[in-house]
Design a protein around this motif. Structure first.
Motif, short mmCIF file in Angstrom:
data_model
loop_
_atom_site.label_atom_id
_atom_site.label_comp_id
_atom_site.label_asym_id
_atom_site.label_seq_id
_atom_site.Cartn_x
_atom_site.Cartn_y
_atom_site.Cartn_z
N LYS A 179 0.85 -1.18 0.00
CA LYS A 179 0.00 0.00 0.00
C LYS A 179 0.89 1.24 0.00
N ALA A 180 0.52 2.23 -0.79
CA ALA A 180 1.37 3.40 -0.98
C ALA A 180 1.70 4.12 0.32
N ASP A 181 0.75 4.15 1.27
CA ASP A 181 0.97 4.88 2.52
C ASP A 181 1.44 3.98 3.65
N SER A 182 1.97 2.79 3.30
CA SER A 182 2.39 1.83 4.33
C SER A 182 3.76 2.13 4.91
N GLY A 183 4.50 3.04 4.27
CA GLY A 183 5.84 3.37 4.75
C GLY A 183 6.95 2.55 4.13
N PHE A 184 6.60 1.58 3.28
CA PHE A 184 7.63 0.78 2.59
C PHE A 184 8.15 1.55 1.38
#
Length: 371
Positions: A179-184
């Protein structure tokens, strides 16, 4: 067309692991004959027969005054491949016999017409038994998925000759998403379609995290991804199997199910699937972290290493010609359950990268035969 059923026992010997397996398989023989095509010297029969090997030559006796008389029985020489007494055999494991068998008969009838050889179908209950038939030389050729072929090649059973072109490619890949906002961090550039880091650097951030995989038998959606993780010593939590590529995207989009996921890549992008029309911003909300090259070959046609090279070449040539016809594409698609666009020549080099990754991960290929 008459059919007969035969049971046989064949050994499959692993050259890497010294083991011998007892094979019990049910073989359905469908006799196909050439119509008007030049035929070898033996007359062809329309009805399946019980074929008997030629009678051995009389026993030879050698005498030596220094030793007792020794007797030697010559090994019977099988008749040339392609005659009614030694037909060219296609091995199949049916998943939908009602659809596949008529297609197989039409396919082999074309080959018989073009080559003048006699063809038969041998039906097996599982892929291991089919490979045992190829190892024994009683099966001439078969369609093979990537892991099946790598196992067969590693055990000196078969050699690839043709590869299926499907959805415009003869090989595809896997991609790791989050997910784009997952921090990865994402190491794949959507515009250039290139990675900015190797697999180890990109995947290390998922240490201890939970993946969403397609299912345990999906090469692009599970087997190759967890092989890459294992090869790079990235341990992860118990995976969630969601049973489809689009379900992986949906799970990541919604969140709370898993931390990262894997799907197929290169042939198309599952984020754009019509099954996800309700997720109009899936391309923005779910990003590709890393993508492999096209290292997963499509379905192939392989021949037993015990086949006559001339017969192999003639049959492979006729298969390619068949795949260039509209009828041939339709028949091959029905026979294989794969969207066939053409058959192209292939070599073992297509499997090098995938084979090295699987071997490097320590995965046992045997449970994945058929995939």
């Amino acid at each position: 067309m008459d059919q007969s059923i035969m049971r046989s026992h064949q050994p499959l010997v692993s050259r890497k692991h010294p083991m011998v397996f007892l094979l019990v398989s049910m073989i359905l023989l469908v006799s196909l004959t050439a119509c008007g095509a030049p035929v070898p010297t033996e007359e062809l029969a329309l009805t399946p027969q019980v074929y008997v090997s030629p009678t051995p030559s009389p026993t030879a006796t050698l005498e030596n005054t220094a030793t007792p008389t020794q007797q030697f029985t010559p090994t019977p020489i099988p008749p040339p491949l392609g005659l009614a007494s030694n037909p060219v055999v296609l091995g199949i494991v049916y998943s939908d016999q009602a659809v596949q068998e008529p297609a197989a008969i039409e396919f082999l009838q074309y080959l018989a017409d073009q080559t003048g050889y006699v063809f038969k179908i041998s039906v097996f209950e599982n892929t291991f038994d089919l490979l045992a038939g190829m190892d024994a030389g009683t099966v001439t050729f078969a369609f093979m998925q990537p892991i099946t072929y790598i196992y067969a090649h590693n055990n000196d059973v078969a050699t690839v000759k043709l590869i299926t072109r499907s959805f415009g490619v003869t090989a595809f890949g896997t991609q790791i998403l989050a997910k784009a906002d997952s921090g990865f961090a994402a190491y794949y550039n959507e515009e250039t379609e290139k990675n900015s880091a190797d697999a180890g650097s990109a995947l290390n951030q998922f240490y201890g995290k939970r993946p969403c995989f397609v299912d345990e038998t999906s090469l692009s959606g599970a087997i190759l991804p967890f092989s890459l993780l294992a090869q790079n010593a990235v341990e992860y939590s118990e995976p969630v199997y969601v049973h489809s590529n689009t379900a992986v995207i949906r799970a990541l989009y919604i969140g709370g199910v898993c931390d990262f996921g894997a799907t197929y890549a290169i042939t198309s992008d599952p984020r754009t699937s019509s099954d996800l029309e309700d997720l109009g911003d899936a391309m923005e909300k779910v990003v590709v972290v890393w993508r492999s090259d096209a290292i997963i070959p499509t379905l192939n046609i392989s021949f037993t290493n015990k086949s006559n090279p001339e017969v192999t070449a003639n049959v492979a040539k006729s298969i390619q010609e068949f795949s260039n016809q509209e009828t041939g594409i339709t028949v091959l698609t029905s026979l294989t359950g794969t969207q066939v666009e053409a058959m192209e020549t292939a070599s073992d080099a297509l499997y090098t990268s995938l084979s090295q990754i699987l071997e490097g991960s320590g995965i046992d290929l045997l449970p994945y035969l058929g995939y």
